[in-house]
Design an enzyme around this catalytic site. Sequence first.
Site, PDB file in Angstrom:
ATOM      1  N   SER A  63       0.820  -1.199   0.000  1.00  9.77           N
ATOM      2  CA  SER A  63       0.000   0.000   0.000  1.00  9.77           C
ATOM      3  C   SER A  63       0.859   1.256   0.000  1.00  9.77           C
ATOM      4  CB  SER A  63      -0.963  -0.016   1.196  1.00  9.77           C
ATOM      5  OG  SER A  63      -1.865   1.052   1.147  1.00  9.77           O
ATOM      6  N   ASP A 105      -2.801   6.049  -3.573  1.00 12.34           N
ATOM      7  CA  ASP A 105      -1.626   5.464  -2.937  1.00 12.34           C
ATOM      8  C   ASP A 105      -1.043   4.403  -3.869  1.00 12.34           C
ATOM      9  OD1 ASP A 105      -3.647   3.580  -2.705  1.00 12.34           O
ATOM     10  OD2 ASP A 105      -3.050   2.923  -0.709  1.00 12.34           O
ATOM     11  N   ASP A 156      -1.120   1.098  -4.222  1.00 10.69           N
ATOM     12  CA  ASP A 156      -1.904   0.003  -4.810  1.00 10.69           C
ATOM     13  C   ASP A 156      -3.277   0.445  -5.270  1.00 10.69           C
ATOM     14  OD1 ASP A 156      -2.773   0.262  -2.096  1.00 10.69           O
ATOM     15  OD2 ASP A 156      -3.626  -1.748  -2.171  1.00 10.69           O
ATOM     16  N   ASP A 166      -5.957   1.800  -3.786  1.00 14.43           N
ATOM     17  CA  ASP A 166      -7.208   1.584  -3.054  1.00 14.43           C
ATOM     18  C   ASP A 166      -7.579   2.773  -2.173  1.00 14.43           C
ATOM     19  OD1 ASP A 166      -5.385   1.252  -0.956  1.00 14.43           O
ATOM     20  OD2 ASP A 166      -6.333  -0.571  -0.184  1.00 14.43           O
TER      21      ASP A 166
END
Length: 472
Positions: free
Chosen positions: A110, A244, A246, A248
């Site tokens: 993340s 961010d 990734d 999400d």
Amino acid sequence: MTTINIQQMMADSGVAFGTSGARGLVSQMTGEVCAAYTLAFIQGLSLAGRGQKIALGMDLRPSSPDIAQACVAGIRQAGCEVDFCGVLPTPALALYALVNGLPAIMVTGSHIPFDRNGIKFYRADGEISKADEAAMTGATVDVQEVAAELPAINPAALTQFRQRYISLFGHDLLNGWRVGVYEHSSAARDVLKDVLAELGAEVIGLARTDTFVPIDTEAVGEADRQRGRNWAAEYKLDALISTDGDGDRPLIGDETGEWLRGDIVGLLCAKFLGADTVVTPVSCNTAIEASGWFKQVIRTRIGSPYVIAGMEQVQSGGVAGFEANGGFLAGKGLSVNGKALAPLPTRDSLLPALALLAMASTQSVKLSGLLQGLPQRYTASDRIQAFPVANSWALLERLQADETAYRGLWGDTLGELVNSDTTDGLRLTFANGEIVHLRPSGNAPELRCYAEADAMARAEDLVAATLKRIAG
């Protein structure tokens, strides 16, 4: 073959579950550790030896391909098949798995620094629960292989994710809009640009890099704040969008380049989608209740598993969940302009970004105009990095020792304490309505501080002063 007790492996390696999957230093995430976690996941779902297809994806961290190779080895050793979706946003993999009834594994850290990484797990019906996590950590597995070549990429997951939003929002929604996309190393950068262009926007790509950039949407640094202002002015933008690592968690800037707080993004998105019930962590802005927009607001601990558990308790009406980082979880009963929105109970960045652009477009206002009329409550947050978790908990215990212990940090500057909430960390509410919330990060050795006040400058000052005093 090596027999591995997951609980012991966690203690030895330092790779353990936080609020969003198993995470640790890259140096600790060896092939054996990652294959063992994969086997424990498959064993916990009783899928071993059944030829079950498992979707696998990853972000753009330099360590992610090696970790994905270890996951491939574990999947194949368990007698399952790999459906490799390549680099893509976590919500794209989650949607693909949900629609096709597949378990899934996402290799991502993340927003945390590049020297760390992680693995996130999904059942066929969504994110694993804390009960699933407990079953994994209590498992013992036999690891044979620790690496295998990555298979050819199946593009179906990205295609499905792109189509979800194009079909919902319509091709001419953003005609006349100039939208900057801060690309950096986000796994969502290409699909985000594609969707915005399909919806009619003129898209300007900004600061694309092959070097991993750990963007934390809850604690945007001053350099990125200034970047946003500069880009908005230079390119005459109507909006600025990023995510961010990734993809999400969204980062949404208005026409001046000022980044919107994630909990305000969630509040507006939930309103746009017609939510009756909102489920959100204790760290989010109290404007959610003060707005009067929702029949019910349920507060939880911080982390998507807790938000999802709260959403699952709601029996009727439209249900939405969101976090202070801006990640939005779509539950049942939501819609976009009369079109039913299929649930996606995992953090997503595209939905809230598009929802806010759609709100502004249909109301013929600038993005900043969406904030007009909201209750005047402002939140800020930041963190101390490289702050051991044990030190964080020792501090919180000291502050809870008696009713006046907090004065050791703040003196008399905050006035009388009227409420102390230990739902997640320590959240202190004072008689003047100001709030300070301290909590150890669940993903990294960091101490996070959240503050809420009637003015943005005051909330930011509370955070800065608190962290400065703690750091010494």
